[in-house]
Scaffold this motif. Structure first.
Motif, short mmCIF file in Angstrom:
data_model
loop_
_atom_site.label_atom_id
_atom_site.label_comp_id
_atom_site.label_asym_id
_atom_site.label_seq_id
_atom_site.Cartn_x
_atom_site.Cartn_y
_atom_site.Cartn_z
N MET A 1 78.17 22.37 12.54
CA MET A 1 78.32 21.83 13.63
C MET A 1 80.16 22.15 13.64
SD MET A 1 76.71 18.23 14.10
CE MET A 1 77.32 17.56 15.44
N VAL A 2 80.35 23.14 14.56
CA VAL A 2 81.62 23.90 14.60
C VAL A 2 82.54 23.61 16.00
CG1 VAL A 2 82.83 26.00 14.25
CG2 VAL A 2 80.77 25.66 13.03
N ALA A 3 83.79 23.17 15.70
CA ALA A 3 84.72 23.30 17.03
C ALA A 3 84.54 24.57 17.71
CB ALA A 3 86.09 22.93 16.60
N PRO A 4 84.39 24.40 19.24
CA PRO A 4 84.23 25.61 20.01
C PRO A 4 85.28 26.70 19.61
CG PRO A 4 83.96 23.72 21.27
CD PRO A 4 84.22 23.29 20.04
N ALA A 5 86.46 26.27 19.59
CA ALA A 5 87.61 27.32 19.29
C ALA A 5 88.00 27.70 18.02
CB ALA A 5 88.86 26.52 19.47
N GLU A 6 86.92 27.17 17.07
CA GLU A 6 86.76 27.87 15.66
C GLU A 6 85.61 28.81 15.44
OE1 GLU A 6 89.40 27.49 13.99
OE2 GLU A 6 89.10 25.77 12.52
N MET A 7 84.59 29.07 16.58
CA MET A 7 83.51 29.74 16.33
C MET A 7 83.68 31.20 15.85
SD MET A 7 80.55 28.40 16.22
CE MET A 7 79.71 30.27 16.28
N ALA B 1 73.96 29.84 17.98
CA ALA B 1 75.20 29.30 18.30
C ALA B 1 74.62 28.64 19.77
CB ALA B 1 76.43 29.73 18.32
N MET B 2 74.79 27.22 19.74
CA MET B 2 74.45 26.46 20.99
C MET B 2 74.72 25.23 21.09
SD MET B 2 70.06 27.17 21.06
CE MET B 2 69.35 28.66 20.54
N LEU C 1 64.64 22.92 19.99
CA LEU C 1 64.97 22.69 18.62
C LEU C 1 65.83 21.42 18.42
CD1 LEU C 1 66.66 26.46 18.45
CD2 LEU C 1 64.39 25.60 17.58
N GLN C 2 65.97 21.01 17.39
CA GLN C 2 66.56 19.99 16.94
C GLN C 2 68.08 20.10 16.67
OE1 GLN C 2 64.21 21.24 15.04
NE2 GLN C 2 64.65 20.74 12.90
N PRO C 3 68.83 19.06 16.71
CA PRO C 3 70.26 19.31 16.55
C PRO C 3 70.64 19.67 15.04
CG PRO C 3 69.86 17.00 17.15
CD PRO C 3 68.62 17.97 17.18
#
Length: 456
Positions: A280-286, A303-304, A314-316
């Motif tokens: 789980m990644v911060a949007p600004a860090e993708m 990446a969703m 799909l599961q988280p």
């Protein structure tokens, strides 16, 4: 063991008249279980252990009446939340009352950096309420949807978010706990700061948790993603580098390729010939996440947002890590069980590869990047092919003696044997105060002996 003929359930029921009670054997059996069946050893020891009655108080005043009546009649009490534990924490060894606290679910207050909440509140509901005001929980178990916050404090140790915020017992994660004693005139005890450890991970053996204050942080709309690699060693090194370089993630979960058969919904997003790191990644860090994956010879497979995952069936990402890995496997093949491993610091990925070579197809590796007391701490929850009790404990011995790992034994139901490895005298001293008759979840701590109970 408590002699069940020594207590009068009908007299107890008379004393709590008007409070919801279930005596139907099927309802009682259902609420006498958790996920201990992950362990064949625990299944052997705990199958058939049930309470006598389920009591569901609607508020704290009703809890007080139940506690007073249980103490008066000397009836054992096992407190139950969502029942998502894995070690038999809420399985009553000596019958008695199952105290279901899921109706104590008020979110009392959400303020900047903290939330005050009743113990029976579902973690998902609390976290969603925090989201509505731009905040989120510091951590939660992979069973976020159904676990209660009080159960997490009583039986958990860390989870999703521990990469950023450490383990549950670390400073700042829980700020306050309100506890009710189990005695004929129940008292309220308020715990702050380090005193919270008197009830954290105590399996509900030393007081009824009514309320707690948990830390919050700024909300992030995390991107649920996975990166694929050519080897598990590379996947581990990528995840370790991501953590060491401060990439803003809420979850980093390396899972080896042999798990792919248990994650079939992901299809080519997690194929059987690649090892994965769910995150789980911060949007600004993708962008940085993708660049780092490429540097390690890997690539991002999806990446969703959480909503996009749901739409795709799909599961988280958090349900692809921690002990949900074991659950995913057991849905497919019941011959598996698992271990819980803490690696020596600093972490050596090569040690993992030696372990994989040693055990071959009897062990599938999965790791969690976390923090403990401010330092990077790597955990593993590997799948283990069950070959019997002796083989399991020989593997545990080898992890400890050959590899220097610590094992939090998921095949034991007492606090000490499961993780602490020693009796927590502070928790036992608190039990003498909060549960003077020794009625709370008896048999779950070796630190309490019958001679400690008040006899009057």
């Amino acid at each position: 063991m408590t002699d069940r003929s020594a207590y009068e359930l009908e007299a107890f029921r008379g004393d709590i008249d008007g409070i919801r009670v279930y005596g139907d054997p099927k309802q009682v059996e259902l609420r006498s279980r958790d996920y201990y069946w992950y362990s064949p050893i625990l299944s052997e020891e705990l199958d058939g252990r049930v309470g006598d009655i389920v009591v569901i108080p609607q508020d704290q005043d009703e809890v007080r009446r139940v506690a007073a009546a249980a103490a008066k009649h000397r009836i054992p009490v096992t407190v139950r939340g969502g029942g998502t534990g894995n070690y038999g924490q809420c399985v009553p060894l000596e019958g008695g009352i199952i105290l279901d606290i899921t109706r104590l679910d008020r979110i009392i207050a959400i303020e900047p950096g903290k939330a005050r909440v009743e113990a029976g509140a579902r973690i998902a509901r609390l976290d969603d309420a925090a989201h509505a005001v731009g905040q989120e929980l510091l951590m939660y178990p992979s069973t976020r949807r159904i676990a209660t916050i009080g159960g997490f404090l009583s039986g958990g140790s860390g989870g999703v978010g521990s990469l950023r915020h450490g383990m549950l017992r670390d400073d700042g994660n829980v700020g306050y706990v309100k506890v009710m004693t189990l005695e004929p005139e129940p008292q309220i005890i308020e715990l702050h700061g380090p005193d919270i450890q008197k009830v954290q991970h105590a399996y509900g053996t030393n007081g009824i948790i009514l309320e707690l204050e948990v830390g919050l942080t700024r909300f992030t709309d995390w991107v649920h993603t996975a990166a694929l690699f050519d080897s598990y060693l590379t996947a581990l090194c990528f995840a370790l580098t991501a953590q060491e370089t401060g990439l803003d993630c809420y979850l980093l979960t390396p899972v080896e390729r042999r798990f792919a058969t248990f994650y079939q919904k992901f299809g080519e997003r997690f194929p059987a010939d690649r090892d994965a790191v769910f995150a789980m990644v911060a949007p600004a860090e993708m962008g940085r996440f993708e660049k780092l994956a490429k540097e390690f010879g890997g690539a991002v497979s999806f990446a969703m947002s959480k909503e996009e995952l749901h739409s795709a069936g799909l599961q988280p990402a958090y349900e692809c890590g921690w002990n949900h890995t074991t659950l995913q496997a057991l849905k497919v093949d019941k011959s598996w069980t698992y271990l819980q491993v803490a690696y020596p610091r600093p972490f050596d990925p090569e040690l993992v590869i030696r372990q994989m070579e040693r055990y071959g197809d009897d062990l599938y590796m999965h790791h969690e990047m976390a923090r403990l007391e401010g330092e990077i701490q790597i955990f593993a929850l590997p799948l283990v092919r069950y070959r019997g009790r002796d083989a399991m404990y020989e593997m545990i011995r080898e992890f400890q003696e050959l590899d220097g790992c610590d094992i939090y034994d998921p095949h034991a139901y007492t606090i000490e044997d499961g993780g602490m490895k020693e009796i927590d005298t502070a928790q036992i001293d608190f039990k003498k105060r909060a549960d003077p008759y020794g009625l709370m979840n008896p048999g779950k701590t070796r630190g309490w002996t019958p001679d400690m109970a008040v006899r009057a």
